[in-house]
Design a protein around this motif. Structure first.
Motif, PDB file in Angstrom:
ATOM      1  N   ASP A 172      25.600 -39.305  -4.378  1.00 33.61           N
ATOM      2  CA  ASP A 172      25.308 -38.052  -5.089  1.00 33.61           C
ATOM      3  C   ASP A 172      23.845 -37.989  -5.518  1.00 33.61           C
ATOM      4  OD1 ASP A 172      27.930 -37.322  -4.733  1.00 33.61           O
ATOM      5  OD2 ASP A 172      28.563 -37.803  -6.784  1.00 33.61           O
ATOM      6  N   LEU A 173      23.296 -39.113  -5.969  1.00 37.09           N
ATOM      7  CA  LEU A 173      21.883 -39.136  -6.346  1.00 37.09           C
ATOM      8  C   LEU A 173      20.994 -38.869  -5.135  1.00 37.09           C
ATOM      9  CD1 LEU A 173      21.737 -42.187  -8.800  1.00 37.09           C
ATOM     10  CD2 LEU A 173      21.396 -39.777  -9.398  1.00 37.09           C
ATOM     11  N   ILE A 174      21.317 -39.480  -4.009  1.00 38.44           N
ATOM     12  CA  ILE A 174      20.532 -39.255  -2.793  1.00 38.44           C
ATOM     13  C   ILE A 174      20.525 -37.777  -2.427  1.00 38.44           C
ATOM     14  CG2 ILE A 174      20.483 -39.675  -0.290  1.00 38.44           C
ATOM     15  CD1 ILE A 174      21.483 -42.524  -0.894  1.00 38.44           C
ATOM     16  N   ASN A 175      21.653 -37.105  -2.623  1.00 37.06           N
ATOM     17  CA  ASN A 175      21.768 -35.690  -2.259  1.00 37.06           C
ATOM     18  C   ASN A 175      21.247 -34.745  -3.327  1.00 37.06           C
ATOM     19  OD1 ASN A 175      22.889 -36.144   0.286  1.00 37.06           O
ATOM     20  ND2 ASN A 175      24.953 -36.339  -0.551  1.00 37.06           N
ATOM     21  N   SER A 176      20.787 -35.267  -4.470  1.00 35.81           N
ATOM     22  CA  SER A 176      20.242 -34.398  -5.518  1.00 35.81           C
ATOM     23  C   SER A 176      18.918 -33.804  -5.059  1.00 35.81           C
ATOM     24  CB  SER A 176      20.042 -35.193  -6.811  1.00 35.81           C
ATOM     25  OG  SER A 176      18.995 -36.143  -6.664  1.00 35.81           O
ATOM     26  N   LYS A 177      18.591 -32.633  -5.593  1.00 38.81           N
ATOM     27  CA  LYS A 177      17.367 -31.955  -5.145  1.00 38.81           C
ATOM     28  C   LYS A 177      16.113 -32.720  -5.556  1.00 38.81           C
ATOM     29  CE  LYS A 177      17.064 -28.730  -9.067  1.00 38.81           C
ATOM     30  NZ  LYS A 177      17.084 -27.278  -9.438  1.00 38.81           N
ATOM     31  N   GLU A 178      16.176 -33.449  -6.671  1.00 33.69           N
ATOM     32  CA  GLU A 178      14.991 -34.191  -7.098  1.00 33.69           C
ATOM     33  C   GLU A 178      14.692 -35.349  -6.162  1.00 33.69           C
ATOM     34  OE1 GLU A 178      16.754 -32.017 -10.469  1.00 33.69           O
ATOM     35  OE2 GLU A 178      17.606 -33.675  -9.296  1.00 33.69           O
ATOM     36  N   VAL A 179      15.712 -36.021  -5.655  1.00 32.68           N
ATOM     37  CA  VAL A 179      15.491 -37.111  -4.702  1.00 32.68           C
ATOM     38  C   VAL A 179      15.153 -36.551  -3.322  1.00 32.68           C
ATOM     39  CG1 VAL A 179      16.556 -39.096  -3.547  1.00 32.68           C
ATOM     40  CG2 VAL A 179      16.916 -38.738  -5.997  1.00 32.68           C
ATOM     41  N   GLN A 180      15.799 -35.470  -2.916  1.00 28.48           N
ATOM     42  CA  GLN A 180      15.494 -34.864  -1.622  1.00 28.48           C
ATOM     43  C   GLN A 180      14.054 -34.368  -1.552  1.00 28.48           C
ATOM     44  OE1 GLN A 180      17.413 -34.525   1.312  1.00 28.48           O
ATOM     45  NE2 GLN A 180      18.676 -36.068   0.267  1.00 28.48           N
ATOM     46  N   ARG A 181      13.480 -33.987  -2.694  1.00 32.13           N
ATOM     47  CA  ARG A 181      12.072 -33.561  -2.728  1.00 32.13           C
ATOM     48  C   ARG A 181      11.150 -34.657  -2.201  1.00 32.13           C
ATOM     49  NH1 ARG A 181       7.572 -33.889  -6.446  1.00 32.13           N
ATOM     50  NH2 ARG A 181       8.748 -35.565  -7.459  1.00 32.13           N
ATOM     51  N   LEU A 182      11.555 -35.912  -2.374  1.00 30.68           N
ATOM     52  CA  LEU A 182      10.714 -37.025  -1.940  1.00 30.68           C
ATOM     53  C   LEU A 182      10.557 -37.085  -0.427  1.00 30.68           C
ATOM     54  CD1 LEU A 182      11.957 -39.845  -4.360  1.00 30.68           C
ATOM     55  CD2 LEU A 182      10.013 -38.299  -4.644  1.00 30.68           C
TER      56      LEU A 182
END
Length: 452
Positions: free
Chosen positions: A33-43
């Protein structure tokens, strides 16, 4: 009876193919779920090495891939600790596997606060990626916080305390942040792979074989000393050959001057920037929110730079062209203090040639320690690398390794004076007699040994 979110595992393990670690294994629903969060995807939209890709064309990898790599190394360390060095097996020096999930979350999120071309951007706009990482983890408005908060009340704050190094378990903190941690191990291997520089590699398998916990942190078996030495030398080589490369720094200087010029123009040209760089306006005003920050990535800056190439301001448009089309400032080494007067003369010559020295010259210094041994007289020092002897006692690495002792406390890097390439390249010079003489005078300082 439903399983709490904290303990939910995936029905089938998920894997990510990775060129460095082969597979990255995901078992926990929280991590996915963290990997799929928008804040991590921004990376995904932020390069790991910033302007280094202008020098090493393969260095297009992202902070997203690095974050997954740090997570994977941390996962492997947790597995080794639980299998061989659990509290149940070795007592108080052992690993408490209840710390696994928080360590994995911190590893994945350790760089979530990085911005576009992060270190240059931070310098211009006075941001701090670690402070923003903590804000992303602890702000209820982010998806990252909402996911972490479902684990248990206060869990986001616990993860953030690992980033700030205030978490009470030193094993977890050193796993993520120390002189030989999952972060450094991944970026050295990953950056070496994508830049094509073989000397940045080291024996990760061996290091993971000899790593072990103790009550106050993490140590390495004495018989693994040579693998740790190899890691230290690899780090040294990567800084000298890649991270401090003069051309990459030349592009950083162009980027810094470009953003500075835009920042300087903003008070008089606010409407223009509102139309061609709207997402940067809060940063020009030095009044930005976390949401403003999270909307930025490399593409946002590059799009603004593209638009700036057609503006009437000759300095801004020229610097934008130089950055987008890879025209770094050239450089020469100098010694601070002893050659200060000569640098002033060089700047005057650059100005006489028609370049504003504020935006077309720079003094740039890059230094780092390959290994920082413990120095009790200093207020701040890095966590030292400990080797564990057969009787369980610990000894600091540089006390045993002659190789590391030779590198310990020795700064690496240099001081450089940056200037337009036109000053030394006849093909780019103005044909007028005045400029011709000016360029010859400048070149004479470079090539006659006045500067290295």
């Amino acid at each position: 009876m439903s399983v709490s979110y904290k303990y939910q595992t995936l029905p089938i393990e998920k894997v990510f193919r990775d060129p460095v670690h082969n597979y990255i294994h995901i078992d926990h629903q929280v991590i996915l779920d963290l990997i799929n969060s928008k804040e991590v995807q921004r990376l995904r939209r932020i390069k790991q090495l910033g302007t280094s890709s202008f020098t090493f064309h393969g260095a297009e990898h992202s902070r997203f891939s690095h974050s997954l790599g740090v997570y994977e190394i941390t996962r492997r360390i947790c597995n080794i600790f639980q299998q061989n060095y659990s509290i149940e097996k070795i007592g108080e020096d052992g690993w408490d596997d209840s710390q696994r999930l928080i360590a994995l979350c911190a590893a994945l999120l350790h760089d979530v606060g990085h911005g576009p071309y992060s270190h240059t951007f931070e310098h211009i706009f006075h941001t701090d990626h670690e402070e923003i990482t903590v804000a992303i983890i602890t702000s209820p408005e982010t998806e990252v916080y909402q996911i972490l908060n479902r684990v248990e009340a206060g869990f986001p704050e616990k993860v953030a305390s690992i980033i700030t190094k205030t978490y009470p378990n030193p094993q977890v903190v050193q796993m993520i942040s120390s002189q030989i941690d999952a972060d450094r191990m991944d970026y050295l291997l990953r950056d070496a792979y994508f830049t094509g520089t073989k000397y940045g590699t080291f024996d990760l398998t061996r290091i993971l074989r000899v790593i072990r916990p103790y009550k106050n942190g993490i140590a390495f078996a004495m018989n693994g000393m040579h693998a740790v030495e190899d890691y230290i030398v690899s780090r040294y080589q990567m800084y000298v050959q890649v991270y401090f490369h003069p051309s990459s720094r030349g592009m950083e200087v162009v980027l810094e001057h470009l953003l500075n010029r835009a920042h300087d123009l903003f008070p008089k040209e606010a409407p223009m920037f509102q139309s061609n760089a709207q997402l940067l306006v809060p940063f020009f005003k030095e009044n930005f929110s976390l949401n403003d920050y999270l909307r930025l990535d490399d593409g946002v800056l590059n799009t603004a730079f593209n638009l700036w190439t057609e503006l009437n301001d000759s300095i801004l448009s020229d610097l934008a062209n130089r950055f987008l089309n890879r025209k770094p400032l050239k450089s020469c080494r100098f010694e601070p203090g002893t050659q200060g007067q000569l640098i002033d003369t060089m700047k005057q010559i650059v100005e006489k040639a028609g370049f504003n020295p504020e935006y077309y010259t720079a003094l740039n210094s890059s230094y780092d320690l390959p290994y920082d041994f413990y120095q009790p007289k200093l207020e701040k020092h890095r966590t030292q690398i400990e080797l564990q002897q057969n009787d369980g006692t610990l000894v600091e690495l540089s006390q045993i390794s002659h190789l590391v002792a030779a590198l310990a406390g020795q700064e690496q890097g240099d001081h450089r004076f940056y200037f337009p390439k036109e000053m030394i390249d006849p093909r780019l010079q103005n044909d007028s007699d005045l400029f011709g003489e000016t360029y010859r005078l400048f070149a004479s300082h470079i090539y006659n040994g006045a500067l290295i």
